[in-house]
Design an enzyme around this catalytic site. Structure first.
Site, PDB file in Angstrom:
ATOM      1  N   LYS A 190      12.485  -9.085   1.960  1.00  0.00           N
ATOM      2  CA  LYS A 190      11.558  -8.404   2.872  1.00  0.00           C
ATOM      3  C   LYS A 190      11.085  -9.401   3.904  1.00  0.00           C
ATOM      4  CE  LYS A 190       9.744  -4.292   3.351  1.00  0.00           C
ATOM      5  NZ  LYS A 190      10.359  -3.009   3.014  1.00  0.00           N
ATOM      6  N   ALA A 249       8.508   9.687   6.586  1.00  0.00           N
ATOM      7  CA  ALA A 249       8.790  10.167   5.228  1.00  0.00           C
ATOM      8  C   ALA A 249       8.176  11.551   4.982  1.00  0.00           C
ATOM      9  CB  ALA A 249       8.272   9.148   4.214  1.00  0.00           C
ATOM     10  N   GLY A 250       6.886  11.705   5.284  1.00  0.00           N
ATOM     11  CA  GLY A 250       6.181  12.947   4.973  1.00  0.00           C
ATOM     12  C   GLY A 250       6.643  14.135   5.801  1.00  0.00           C
ATOM     13  N   TYR A 251       6.851  13.924   7.071  1.00  0.00           N
ATOM     14  CA  TYR A 251       7.267  15.026   7.955  1.00  0.00           C
ATOM     15  C   TYR A 251       8.623  15.598   7.512  1.00  0.00           C
ATOM     16  CZ  TYR A 251       9.477  17.261  11.979  1.00  0.00           C
ATOM     17  OH  TYR A 251      10.172  18.139  12.777  1.00  0.00           O
TER      18      TYR A 251
HETATM   19  P1  NAD Z   1       4.895   6.293   9.314  1.00  0.00           P
HETATM   20  O1  NAD Z   1       4.122   5.239  10.002  1.00  0.00           O
HETATM   21  O2  NAD Z   1       5.991   7.002  10.031  1.00  0.00           O
HETATM   22  O3  NAD Z   1       3.890   7.439   8.781  1.00  0.00           O
HETATM   23  C1  NAD Z   1       2.744   7.182   8.027  1.00  0.00           C
HETATM   24  C2  NAD Z   1       1.874   8.418   8.065  1.00  0.00           C
HETATM   25  O4  NAD Z   1       0.758   8.230   7.192  1.00  0.00           O
HETATM   26  C3  NAD Z   1       1.279   8.731   9.447  1.00  0.00           C
HETATM   27  O5  NAD Z   1       1.347  10.122   9.675  1.00  0.00           O
HETATM   28  C4  NAD Z   1      -0.174   8.304   9.308  1.00  0.00           C
HETATM   29  O6  NAD Z   1      -1.039   9.032  10.168  1.00  0.00           O
HETATM   30  C5  NAD Z   1      -0.403   8.640   7.862  1.00  0.00           C
HETATM   31  N1  NAD Z   1      -1.599   8.006   7.290  1.00  0.00           N
HETATM   32  C6  NAD Z   1      -2.062   6.756   7.499  1.00  0.00           C
HETATM   33  N2  NAD Z   1      -3.220   6.600   6.829  1.00  0.00           N
HETATM   34  C7  NAD Z   1      -3.464   7.760   6.188  1.00  0.00           C
HETATM   35  C8  NAD Z   1      -4.502   8.229   5.343  1.00  0.00           C
HETATM   36  N3  NAD Z   1      -5.548   7.458   5.036  1.00  0.00           N
HETATM   37  N4  NAD Z   1      -4.437   9.497   4.867  1.00  0.00           N
HETATM   38  C9  NAD Z   1      -3.404  10.292   5.183  1.00  0.00           C
HETATM   39  N5  NAD Z   1      -2.394   9.907   5.982  1.00  0.00           N
HETATM   40  C10 NAD Z   1      -2.436   8.670   6.475  1.00  0.00           C
HETATM   41  O7  NAD Z   1       5.422   5.610   7.974  1.00  0.00           O
HETATM   42  P2  NAD Z   1       6.633   6.078   7.049  1.00  0.00           P
HETATM   43  O8  NAD Z   1       7.858   5.377   7.467  1.00  0.00           O
HETATM   44  O9  NAD Z   1       6.633   7.557   6.896  1.00  0.00           O
HETATM   45  O10 NAD Z   1       6.158   5.388   5.677  1.00  0.00           O
HETATM   46  C11 NAD Z   1       5.192   6.003   4.834  1.00  0.00           C
HETATM   47  C12 NAD Z   1       5.305   5.376   3.465  1.00  0.00           C
HETATM   48  O11 NAD Z   1       6.634   5.566   2.981  1.00  0.00           O
HETATM   49  C13 NAD Z   1       5.057   3.844   3.422  1.00  0.00           C
HETATM   50  O12 NAD Z   1       4.472   3.518   2.183  1.00  0.00           O
HETATM   51  C14 NAD Z   1       6.468   3.279   3.485  1.00  0.00           C
HETATM   52  O13 NAD Z   1       6.531   1.974   2.933  1.00  0.00           O
HETATM   53  C15 NAD Z   1       7.192   4.314   2.648  1.00  0.00           C
HETATM   54  N6  NAD Z   1       8.639   4.291   2.870  1.00  0.00           N
HETATM   55  C16 NAD Z   1       9.163   4.704   4.049  1.00  0.00           C
HETATM   56  C17 NAD Z   1      10.536   4.651   4.232  1.00  0.00           C
HETATM   57  C18 NAD Z   1      11.168   5.129   5.510  1.00  0.00           C
HETATM   58  O14 NAD Z   1      12.408   5.115   5.586  1.00  0.00           O
HETATM   59  N7  NAD Z   1      10.416   5.578   6.494  1.00  0.00           N
HETATM   60  C19 NAD Z   1      11.370   4.164   3.206  1.00  0.00           C
HETATM   61  C20 NAD Z   1      10.803   3.764   2.002  1.00  0.00           C
HETATM   62  C21 NAD Z   1       9.419   3.839   1.851  1.00  0.00           C
END
Ligand code: NAD
Length: 415
Positions: free
Chosen positions: A105, A221-223
């Site tokens: 990392k 991830a969430g969307y």
């Molecule tokens: P991102 O920055 O695209 O999205 C994060 C989302 O979380 C945003 O919508 C933000 O507004 C929201 N958020 C922040 N604080 C918050 C809170 N207090 N309450 C509710 N929502 C909140 O990031 P991502 O890439 O989607 O990553 C999200 C998580 O998934 C992280 O832990 C990341 O390490 C993990 N992850 C992502 C990937 C990937 O490929 N994107 C892969 C493995 C793990």
């Protein structure tokens, strides 16, 4: 509350696993710490002519199973312990998915949101100039993470290629499609997570076409998790949130429309027809599946007793504390642990490396099929181990992953 040190958590999780596996104390000692870390100072010429020196890191945790793999975070709160924890989790994640890779990392303490494009590009290139000596397709392959983008990966790949005197597409993944990226990388984390949810639902007898879903965090991830849960399963997304607030609609939200609303207004709040709820309420909703997809340490011993979801699918890294894990397990909540649930991203990153080496690119459908196979196999390896040892799903994931790394270390003659 004192800030939780993610690396201390990663070490505690490993210690638990070592106990279950009766691991040799010397082997455990090796696995508790990174094998190598580089701390660098990165001077960057800013747009106003001044020079700013950023602090950066690259941690190579364990490469017994192959070259290290892991993203680069640009974040103002980055710490070496966060990078160490994430590098450890990458080691277990790659092993669990049976990828021929180790874990690494990287990170830079900076806020790219306050930097111009030019400053970002110079920082990316300068970071590679500093860590270039320890990365490369056969040594350590970075990728995007929080606040780093495909464009940044393109600059980094270009800088590394210049240093090497040849194109080095396979040295960084998460690149734009036009520059050696893989089809299917954009939604790979969510899609991979949904394959594990599908298997968990079969195990628990949940009909996904009637399932209700809550999603904390509406980023990458969430969307995609919300959209794909609707399109792949016909499930009902009842609540979503972001850093500005949460919305609930018992009748179901149109995930894509919420995404468009967020793109326009920069938040999911005030989505027409939905009502506002608190973040605590979202986590404690009586839904079939809860996706924590935002931050670390959101399910703790304080709120774990009130979690009513049947499945907690951890798309975020480290959303559940070890104390909360115990409570969820006792209450019969089926947790799909982070380094299993969110492994779709690194799996498609690995596919990207393979395609770069082959110089031949797959259709999206090929990528989905291969991803499904990897995620499904890993899920069942974890489920079977959890039943065999009567341990929770996270401990089981550790057992599978650590055993494989130890086997590789033994075969190499390291231990
Ligand atoms: P991102 O920055 O695209 O999205 C994060 C989302 O979380 C945003 O919508 C933000 O507004 C929201 N958020 C922040 N604080 C918050 C809170 N207090 N309450 C509710 N929502 C909140 O990031 P991502 O890439 O989607 O990553 C999200 C998580 O998934 C992280 O832990 C990341 O390490 C993990 N992850 C992502 C990937 C990937 O490929 N994107 C892969 C493995 C793990």
């Amino acid at each position: 509350m004192a800030k939780v040190n993610p690396f201390a958590i990663a070490q505690r999780q490993l210690d638990q696993c070592a106990k279950i596996l009766h691991l040799d104390p010397g082997v455990q000692a090796i696995l508790r710490v990174p094998s190598r870390e580089l701390h660098v100072s990165i001077p960057v010429r800013m747009d106003d002519g001044s020079i700013k020196v950023f602090q950066g890191f690259r941690v190579q945790y364990n490469d017994a199973k192959g070259p290290c793999k892991g993203g680069i975070r640009f974040h103002p709160d980055e710490t070496i312990d966060t990078v160490r924890a994430l590098a450890a989790w990458m080691t277990w994640k790659c092993s669990l998915l049976d990828l021929p890779l180790g874990g690494g990392k990287g990170g830079v303490i900076c806020n790219p949101k306050e930097m111009s494009q030019g400053e970002q590009e110079r920082l990316c290139r300068a970071y590679i100039d500093q860590v270039g000596r320890i990365i490369g397709p056969e040594k350590d392959v970075p990728a995007p993470d929080v606040y780093t983008t495909p464009q940044m990966m393109a600059w980094m790949m270009d800088e590394y290629s210049k240093i090497s005197g040849k194109n080095q597409f396979g040295t960084i993944t998460g690149k734009p499609l036009a520059l050696g990226g893989s089809a299917g990388r954009g939604d790979a984390t969510a899609r991979g997570g949904l394959f594990t949810v599908r298997e968990a639902a079969k195990e628990l007898g949940i009909n996904l076409s009637k399932a209700t879903i809550a999603v904390q965090g509406y980023g990458n991830a969430g969307y995609y998790a919300a959209c794909l849960a609707q399109t792949m399963f016909g499930a009902k997304v009842v609540a979503v949130s972001d850093s500005k607030g949460c919305v609930l609609c018992d009748g179901g939200l149109d995930a894509e429309a919420v995404g468009k609303h967020k793109a326009k207004t920069s938040t999911v709040c005030n989505f027409p027809g939905a009502k506002a709820i608190s973040d605590a309420e979202l986590l404690e909703l009586d839904v079939d599946i809860l996706f924590p997809a935002a931050l670390e340490n959101v399910i703790t011993e304080e709120n774990a007793p009130r979690i009513r979801a049947k499945i907690v699918a951890e798309l975020a890294n480290g959303p559940t504390t070890p104390e909360a894990d115990e409570i969820l397990h006792k209450n019969g909540v089926h947790v799909i642990p982070d380094f299993l649930c969110n492994a779709g991203g690194v799996t498609v990153s690995y596919f990207e490396m393979v395609q770069n080496f082959y110089m031949y690119y797959w259709e999206a459908e090929d990528v989905y099929k291969r991803l499904d196979k990897k995620m499904t196999t890993a899920y069942h390896a974890v489920l079977n181990t959890s039943k065999k040892f009567n341990i929770n799903m996270r401990q089981a994931a550790y057992v599978v992953a650590v055993e494989r790394v130890v086997e590789a270390m033994k075969l190499r003659g390291w231990v």
